[in-house]
Scaffold this motif. Structure first.
Motif, PDB file in Angstrom:
ATOM      1  N   GLY A 179      -1.066  24.367  -8.030  1.00 33.80           N
ATOM      2  CA  GLY A 179      -0.802  25.592  -7.273  1.00 33.80           C
ATOM      3  C   GLY A 179      -0.280  26.696  -8.175  1.00 33.80           C
ATOM      4  N   ARG A 180       0.633  26.334  -9.052  1.00 34.75           N
ATOM      5  CA  ARG A 180       1.192  27.335  -9.977  1.00 34.75           C
ATOM      6  C   ARG A 180       0.105  27.893 -10.892  1.00 34.75           C
ATOM      7  NH1 ARG A 180       2.819  27.838 -15.049  1.00 34.75           N
ATOM      8  NH2 ARG A 180       2.323  25.708 -15.688  1.00 34.75           N
ATOM      9  N   ASN A 228      -2.446  30.285  -9.388  1.00 33.37           N
ATOM     10  CA  ASN A 228      -1.942  31.618  -9.046  1.00 33.37           C
ATOM     11  C   ASN A 228      -1.582  32.441 -10.275  1.00 33.37           C
ATOM     12  OD1 ASN A 228      -1.560  32.144  -5.958  1.00 33.37           O
ATOM     13  ND2 ASN A 228      -1.289  29.954  -6.318  1.00 33.37           N
ATOM     14  N   TYR A 278      -7.781  25.835  -9.640  1.00 33.30           N
ATOM     15  CA  TYR A 278      -8.300  26.298  -8.342  1.00 33.30           C
ATOM     16  C   TYR A 278      -9.397  25.344  -7.870  1.00 33.30           C
ATOM     17  CZ  TYR A 278     -11.029  29.073  -5.028  1.00 33.30           C
ATOM     18  OH  TYR A 278     -11.740  29.494  -3.921  1.00 33.30           O
ATOM     19  N   LEU A 310      -7.920  22.148  -6.613  1.00 42.05           N
ATOM     20  CA  LEU A 310      -7.332  22.290  -5.265  1.00 42.05           C
ATOM     21  C   LEU A 310      -8.439  22.265  -4.214  1.00 42.05           C
ATOM     22  CD1 LEU A 310      -4.763  25.082  -6.164  1.00 42.05           C
ATOM     23  CD2 LEU A 310      -4.136  22.856  -5.224  1.00 42.05           C
ATOM     24  N   GLU A 363      -0.261  25.396  -1.744  1.00 46.59           N
ATOM     25  CA  GLU A 363      -1.115  26.480  -2.246  1.00 46.59           C
ATOM     26  C   GLU A 363      -1.975  27.016  -1.100  1.00 46.59           C
ATOM     27  OE1 GLU A 363      -2.861  29.336  -4.063  1.00 46.59           O
ATOM     28  OE2 GLU A 363      -4.296  27.893  -3.323  1.00 46.59           O
ATOM     29  N   SER A 404      -4.614  33.445  -6.053  1.00 47.24           N
ATOM     30  CA  SER A 404      -5.574  32.451  -6.550  1.00 47.24           C
ATOM     31  C   SER A 404      -6.945  32.672  -5.923  1.00 47.24           C
ATOM     32  CB  SER A 404      -5.085  31.039  -6.219  1.00 47.24           C
ATOM     33  OG  SER A 404      -5.069  30.857  -4.815  1.00 47.24           O
ATOM     34  N   ARG A 417       6.321  33.284  -4.420  1.00 40.95           N
ATOM     35  CA  ARG A 417       4.878  33.261  -4.109  1.00 40.95           C
ATOM     36  C   ARG A 417       4.644  33.179  -2.603  1.00 40.95           C
ATOM     37  NH1 ARG A 417       1.360  28.504  -4.778  1.00 40.95           N
ATOM     38  NH2 ARG A 417       2.590  27.834  -6.549  1.00 40.95           N
ATOM     39  N   GLU A 427       2.758  35.855  -0.163  1.00 38.26           N
ATOM     40  CA  GLU A 427       1.584  35.355   0.548  1.00 38.26           C
ATOM     41  C   GLU A 427       1.667  35.637   2.060  1.00 38.26           C
ATOM     42  OE1 GLU A 427      -0.907  33.954  -1.068  1.00 38.26           O
ATOM     43  OE2 GLU A 427      -2.088  33.479   0.701  1.00 38.26           O
TER      44      GLU A 427
END
Ligand code: FAD
Length: 547
Positions: free
Chosen positions: A61-62, A65, A90, A93, A133, A268, A417, A421
Motif C-alpha cells: 500500500g505504501r 501510493n 499496485y 494489490l 489501500e 495509487s 493517507r 483519501e
C-alpha cells in the motif's frame, strides 16, 4: 532522582499496528457480518483479515501510493501508446483483490446475482482491504459494478463473463477476449457537467453493428482498464456504450489520454482526461436509455463508496486506539486518560454504527432480487448511507489523526493517507447533494414503499430515544412541496434512524446509546462532546479493539 537516559534511545513510541487479523480484532464487524447472514464465513474472513493485516500488504500500500502512476503517451519512435505505468506494488494489490473475488464474487458465471450472503461476504473483505489501500479498489469496484449494467445486453455479458469471472488479474495490454481476467472502467463526466450527464456532448454515430464515438471525458479513472462503459449522444439520445481498449481486428482503439489528474489523494489510482477519436464501441441497452443502463453500475459503485469509507474510519479508530494504549503522557497511557477515553469511545460508537449500517445495506443488496421489502430498503437507503457515511469520514479521520499527535500528520503513518483519501468517496459516484436528491427521487417513484421502509425502521428501533421524533421530522420534510431545500435534514435523520435500527437488529448493546446521543441530540458538534458513562466507554473500547 531521575536516571539520565541515552538521548538516542527511542522509547514511548507506539509500535506499528501491523501483522494483525483485521477481522478477529473487530468485534463490531464480526457481529454485523453474522447478523446479516454471513456467520458461516467467519473463518474465511479471519484468513483474509490476517493476510490484509500483514506487514507485506501494508508495504504494498505504501509503495503503490509513493510511486504514483505515470502516463506514457508515446514510445521512443513517436508511436502513440496511451498507456499508464504503475508500480509493481499496485499490480500486486490488484492481483490479491482479484484473487479474493472482490471484482466479481457477487455474480455467478452467467453474470446473474450470486445469491446467499455474497454481498455481505464481499463487503466485509472490501471493508478490510480499504483499511490497507483504497486507490486500487477503484477499478476493482467498477469492474464488479459494470456487470450490473451489462445485464442490458445478455449476449455481450455472456461473452465478457468467462473472462471477467476469472479470479485473477491480468495486467498485460492486450485485447480483453484473450486475457485471463479483465477490468472495466466508466466514462460519464465531461468538462461541462458530471452530475448533469444529459449535458454530455460526446457523439456516437452508428457504423454497422457498432458505433464510432468522438468527444471527450474530463474524468476517467483507471485508464488501463480493458474496456469502459461510456455515455455518448446517439441519434436516439444519451446512450451507454461498451468501449474496449482494442478493436475487434486487434488494433488499439482510438482512446487518447490527454493527461493524468494531480489529485489530493487516491494517488495509487490513475484518473485521466481522455479524447475519443472515432473510437469503436458497442451499444449497451437501447439508444436514449443511457442513464437507465449505467445507473445499474452506479448504484453498486455507490454501495462500495460507503463500504470503503466505513473501512477507512475503522482503520483510523484502530490506529488511534492502538496508539493510545502504548503512548504514555504525564506517566499514564493515553488510553487511561479520561478525556481521551471519552473521545475514543464516542468515535468507536460512530464506527460501530457505520459498520452495522453498511452491512445491513449489503444484506438488502443480497436479498433485493427476491424480496420486495428489501428492494425498497436498498433503493431508499443506498443513497442515504453513501451520503452519511462518506461525508462523515473526512472529519472522523482528522480526529483519528489527531489522536496520534504529530505522528498522525506525517506520511510515514497511514492516517495522513487515509485522511487525503476520504473526501473522494463523497464526491464521485454522485456527490452529497446529489445523494439527497436521489433519496427524494426514490420517494417520488414509490411513495408507499418508501414510507413502509421508514415505518419498518421505526418498528425495528421501537422504544429507543428519539425514534418517533426522527420519523416525524423525516415524514414532515418528505411531505413538503419544497422538500429539496431541507433534503439534507431528512436524509441525515434517515441514515441515523437506519443505523440505530441496524444496531438494534443485531442486538447491539449500543443501539440505545447511539439513539440517545445521535437522534435525541444529546451531543455537541465534535467527537467526545457527550457523556457516555464509564461503563459504556469501557465496553465500546473493548469491542473496538480487544486488549
Ligand atoms: C478522483 C476522481 C475520479 C473520478 N473518476 C471518474 C470516472 O472514472 N468516471 C467518471 O465518469 N467520472 C469520474 N469522476 C467525476 C465525478 O464523478 C464527478 O466529479 C462528480 O460526479 C461531480 O460532478 P462534477 O465534478 O461535474 O460537479 P458538478 O456536477 O458541477 O457538481 C458540483 C456540486 O454541486 C452539487 N450539485 C449538483 N447538482 C445539484 C443540484 N441540483 N442541487 C444542489 N446541488 C447540486 C454537487 O453535489 C456538487 O457538490 C471522478 C472524480 C474524481 C474527483
Amino acid at each position: 532522582m531521575n536516571q539520565a537516559r541515552d538521548t538516542k534511545e527511542v522509547f514511548n513510541q507506539s509500535p506499528p499496528f501491523e501483522d494483525v487479523d483485521l477481522f478477529a480484532l473487530d468485534r463490531p464487524l464480526a457481529d454485523a457480518v453474522a447478523a446479516n447472514g454471513g456467520a458461516a464465513h467467519a473463518a474465511e474472513l479471519s484468513e483474509f483479515g490476517k493476510h490484509w493485516g500483514s506487514v507485506a500488504m501494508a508495504e504494498r500500500g505504501r509503495l503503490a501510493n509513493e510511486n504514483v502512476p505515470k502516463l506514457k503517451l508515446f514510445d521512443a519512435r513517436g508511436n502513440r501508446r496511451d498507456e499508464v505505468e504503475f508500480h509493481p506494488a499496485y499490480h500486486e494489490l490488484m492481483a490479491h483483490s482479484a484473487h479474493a473475488g472482490l471484482h466479481n464474487s457477487t455474480w455467478n458465471e452467467k453474470g446473474e446475482t450470486a445469491g446467499g450472503a455474497s454481498e455481505v461476504l464481499r463487503a466485509a473483505k472490501f471493508f478490510m482491504t480499504a483499511q490497507v489501500e483504497t486507490g486500487h479498489l477503484c477499478p476493482i469496484t467498477m469492474t464488479r459494478a459494470a456487470v450490473g449494467a451489462l445485464s442490458a445486453d445478455p449476449a455481450l455479458r455472456a461473452k465478457v463473463m468467462p473472462v471477467l469471472g476469472i479470479r485473477s488479474y491480468d495486467p498485460i495490454f492486450a485485447p480483453w477476449w484473450g486475457k485471463r481476467g479483465m477490468t472495466i472502467g466508466m466514462g460519464m463526466t465531461e468538462r461541462q457537467g458530471g452530475t448533469d450527464v444529459r449535458a454530455n456532448t460526446t457523439q456516437a454515430v452508428r457504423d454497422g453493428d457498432a458505433y464510432r464515438i468522438s468527444g471527450h471525458k474530463w474524468f476517467m479513472s483507471a485508464p488501463m482498464c480493458d474496456a469502459f462503459l461510456v455515455l455518448a449522444q446517439a441519434e436516439g439520445g444519451l446512450t451507454c456504450f461498451f468501449m474496449p481498449r482494442f478493436k475487434p481486428d486487434g488494433h488499439v482503439n482510438a482512446i487518447h489520454f490527454q493527461r493524468l489528474k494531480d489529485k489530493l489523494g487516491n494517488r495509487s489510482n490513475a484518473s485521466c482526461e481522455v479524447e475519443f477519436d472515432n473510437a469503436y464501441a458497442l451499444r449497451l441497452g437501447e439508444e436514449g436509455r443511457g442513464i437507465a443502463t449505467i445507473i445499474q453500475m452506479v448504484s453498486l459503485t455507490r454501495q462500495d463508496c460507503a463500504i470503503a469509507s466505513a473501512g477507512l474510519m475503522r482503520s483510523g479508530l484502530a490506529h488511534a486506539l492502538h496508539h493510545a494504549r502504548h503512548r504514555a503522557v504525564f506517566q499514564k497511557h493515553l488510553a487511561d486518560q479520561p478525556l481521551m477515553r471519552g473521545l475514543l469511545a464516542d468515535m468507536a460508537l460512530h464506527v460501530e454504527a457505520s459498520t452495522a449500517l453498511v452491512m445491513r445495506l449489503c444484506r438488502s443488496f443480497d436479498r433485493a432480487p427476491r424480496d420486495k421489502v428489501e428492494a425498497a430498503y436498498m433503493r431508499l437507503l443506498a443513497p442515504a448511507v453513501k451520503y452519511w457515511i462518506c461525508k462523515s469520514a473526512p472529519g472522523f479521520l482528522y480526529e483519528a489523526m489527531e489522536c496520534l499527535g504529530g505522528n498522525g500528520y506525517v506520511e510515514e503513518g497511514i492516517l495522513a493517507r487515509h485522511y487525503r483519501e476520504a473526501p473522494v468517496n463523497a464526491i464521485w459516484e454522485g456527490s452529497g447533494n446529489v445523494m439527497c436528491l436521489d433519496v427524494l427521487r426514490a420517494l417520488a417513484h414509490d411513495r408507499e414503499a418508501a414510507d413502509a421502509v421508514v415505518q419498518n425502521l421505526a418498528a425495528t428501533a421501537k422504544g429507543l430515544p428519539g425514534i418517533s421524533e426522527a420519523v416525524a421530522v423525516i415524514s414532515n420534510i418528505f411531505r413538503q412541496p419544497d422538500a429539496e431545500r431541507l433534503a439534507r435534514c431528512a436524509v441525515e435523520k434517515l441514515a441515523l434512524l437506519a443505523a440505530t435500527a441496524a444496531l438494534n437488529e443485531m442486538s447491539s448493546q449500543h443501539a440505545a446509546l447511539f439513539a440517545k446521543t445521535r437522534l435525541a441530540n444529546d451531543h455537541g458538534s465534535l467527537y467526545g462532546t457527550v457523556d457516555l458513562g464509564e461503563d459504556a466507554i469501557r465496553k465500546l473500547l473493548e469491542r473496538a479493539l480487544p486488549d
